[in-house]
Design an enzyme around this catalytic site. Structure first.
Site, mmCIF file in Angstrom:
data_model
loop_
_atom_site.group_PDB
_atom_site.id
_atom_site.type_symbol
_atom_site.label_atom_id
_atom_site.label_comp_id
_atom_site.label_asym_id
_atom_site.label_seq_id
_atom_site.Cartn_x
_atom_site.Cartn_y
_atom_site.Cartn_z
ATOM 1 N N ASP A 1 -39.742 57.077 -6.363
ATOM 2 C CA ASP A 1 -40.017 56.161 -6.023
ATOM 3 C C ASP A 1 -39.156 56.143 -4.478
ATOM 4 O OD1 ASP A 1 -39.554 53.000 -6.120
ATOM 5 O OD2 ASP A 1 -39.344 52.862 -8.258
ATOM 6 N N ASP B 1 -44.747 46.035 -6.666
ATOM 7 C CA ASP B 1 -44.749 45.771 -8.811
ATOM 8 C C ASP B 1 -45.915 45.341 -9.238
ATOM 9 O OD1 ASP B 1 -42.898 47.996 -8.360
ATOM 10 O OD2 ASP B 1 -41.701 46.888 -9.433
HETATM 11 C C1 GLA Z 1 -39.602 50.484 -8.698
HETATM 12 C C2 GLA Z 1 -41.103 50.498 -8.937
HETATM 13 C C3 GLA Z 1 -41.488 51.022 -10.499
HETATM 14 C C4 GLA Z 1 -40.254 50.949 -11.308
HETATM 15 C C5 GLA Z 1 -38.985 50.248 -10.632
HETATM 16 C C6 GLA Z 1 -37.905 50.917 -11.658
HETATM 17 O O1 GLA Z 1 -39.524 48.822 -8.182
HETATM 18 O O2 GLA Z 1 -41.817 50.187 -8.397
HETATM 19 O O3 GLA Z 1 -42.299 51.012 -11.127
HETATM 20 O O4 GLA Z 1 -40.105 52.334 -10.985
HETATM 21 O O5 GLA Z 1 -38.640 50.689 -9.334
HETATM 22 O O6 GLA Z 1 -36.972 50.864 -11.123
#
Ligand code: GLA
Length: 448
Positions: A171, A231
């Site tokens: 990430d 997301d």
């Molecule tokens: C980010 C990523 C998500 C998830 C969260 C976890 O937002 O894009 O897919 O992994 O972190 O905290």
């Protein structure tokens, strides 16, 4: 027979340009991840129960092989002596390795045939045993504020390999300002790629930097997939200010709460960047999480498949409705995603209608087969004529004018298999009625 098919697969794959040369994700990866349903509320028990439910529901046989822990598995701090990552002992009392071992053993325990053919960098598809993955972050902290891996790439990769990890989602939070140019992002994500490769264990590398700095340009040689947007939100098309961009190109704040149909829009120009071993990741699936209707989830699954996104389930596998199971097990749609031609569908036109738009998409598969799909994002049913000069624009006039046997991939044939034959069509498919938020998709095979 087995040897012959391994050889043929080798020849087919050897002739193609590929991404990160770890032999993984020759077709988009498939599996399940904790985050969309469980968030940080994860434990060894819930993950193991899910892994078992994946076998029990025959999901592993369809290709859903990876069981992935997302954020929040970490202890409050690394090992103070070695600096190695440590798991939260309340959630994972036996540690990560014991869980990985259990997941790996599952496919075998139910008596499925476990065949792995290693041929240089080639590993065969179709291995029904489950694989195990974990999450970390190219920053000081993860997005859930656990310790990140920036500056700890080598010890983290080494530890994951020792634990038996097969997949890393990596990430982009708290990245200490090391973003804003493709080179800054590349260097930060390449450090983990090189560390993973140095372990000698094949570990699928899934970059999650939300499209920042255009990973479709810099990630194909270091990663097996890269997220293209903020997301996903479990909603068909609602605009949310926290996902402010109107296109993934030059998006300065990917954010989150990106509705499903908005991600389809973001993905539309990026198919050209996907290839074997290197995929655009449209984010994890929301099917079964309750925010969309049956038709909307059908649209979600169809587009993730035809755009060659990884298919990573994000629902509670231990408690699924028949409709959810039906959608995620449509083999005709999965086969498009996993087609060896590795060719994402392209949008051929987009037309505004009150409250939304209609769009036509098409693409080609191996063995002279083609697919085309129609999406209606508007609140009303629409009637559309589909012209084959649009569907086969890449193939030229001979293809545009020849007859095709069509089948509807969201209806079943007489034997109960997905793909209902509709007969032979030439030049066009007329007066298609498409409901609000619905997707229709057809397979077209040249007819004599
Ligand atoms: C980010 C990523 C998500 C998830 C969260 C976890 O937002 O894009 O897919 O992994 O972190 O905290």
């Amino acid at each position: 027979m087995l040897l012959l098919s391994a050889l043929l697969t080798f020849i087919l794959h050897a002739s193609k340009v590929r991404g990160l040369d770890n032999g993984l994700a020759i077709t988009p990866q498939m599996g399940w991840n904790t985050y969309n349903h469980f968030g940080c509320d994860i434990s060894e028990t819930s993950i193991l129960n899910t892994a078992k439910a994946m076998v029990a529901n025959n999901l592993t046989k369809l290709g859903y092989e990876y069981v992935l822990i997302d954020d929040c598995w970490q202890a409050p701090a690394r090992d103070p002596n070695t600096g190695a990552p440590v798991a939260n002992s309340d959630k994972f009392p036996r540690g990560i390795k014991a869980l990985a071992d259990d997941v790996h053993a599952l496919g075998m325990k139910v008596g499925q045939l476990h065949v792995t053919i290693s041929f240089g960098w080639l590993t065969s598809r179709g291995d029904p045993s489950q694989k195990f993955g974990i999450y970390s972050n190219a920053g000081k902290l993860t997005c859930g504020s656990r310790f990140g891996s920036l500056g700890h790439e080598e010890i983290d990769a080494k530890t994951y390999a020792e634990w038996g990890v097969d997949y890393l989602k990596y990430d982009n939070c708290y990245n200490e300002g090391q973003a804003g140019t493709p080179k800054l992002s590349f260097d930060r994500f390449a450090a983990m790629s090189y560390a993973l490769n140095a372990t000698g264990r094949p570990i699928l590398y899934s970059v999650c930097n939300w499209g920042e700095d255009g990973p479709w340009n810099f990630a194909p040689t270091i990663a097996n997939s890269w997220r293209i947007s903020g997301d996903i939100m479990d909603n068909f098309g609602r605009f949310d200010e926290r996902c402010p961009c109107t296109s993934a190109l030059d998006c300065k704040l990917p954010g989150f709460n990106c509705a499903m149909a908005r991600i389809i829009d973001f993905a539309a120009p990026l198919g050209q960047k996907a290839r074997q071993g290197a995929w655009n990741d449209l984010d994890m699936l929301e099917i079964g999480n309750g925010g969309m209707t049956y038709d909307e989830y059908v649209s979600h699954f169809t587009f993730w498949s035809i755009l060659k996104s990884p298919l990573i389930l994000g629902n509670d596998i231990t408690n699924m409705s028949p409709e959810t199971l039906e959608i995620i097990t449509n083999k005709a749609i999965i086969d498009i995603n996993q087609d060896p031609a590795a060719s994402p569908a392209t949008r051929r036109w987009k037309r505004s209608v009150p409250g939304g738009d209609l769009s036509l998409w098409s693409g080609s598969l191996v063995n002279y087969r083609f697919i085309f799909a129609l999406l209606n994002t508007s609140p009303k049913s629409q009637t559309v004529d589909i012209d084959f000069t649009d569907v086969f624009v890449d193939q030229g006039t001979v293809y545009q004018h020849q007859p095709y046997a069509l089948s509807d991939l969201w209806q079943k044939d007489a034997s109960g298999n997905w793909g209902k034959p509709l007969g032979t069509f030439q030049g066009s498919l007329s007066k298609v009625v498409i409901g609000s938020h619905q997707t229709k998709i057809w397979m077209a095979v040249p007819a004599p």
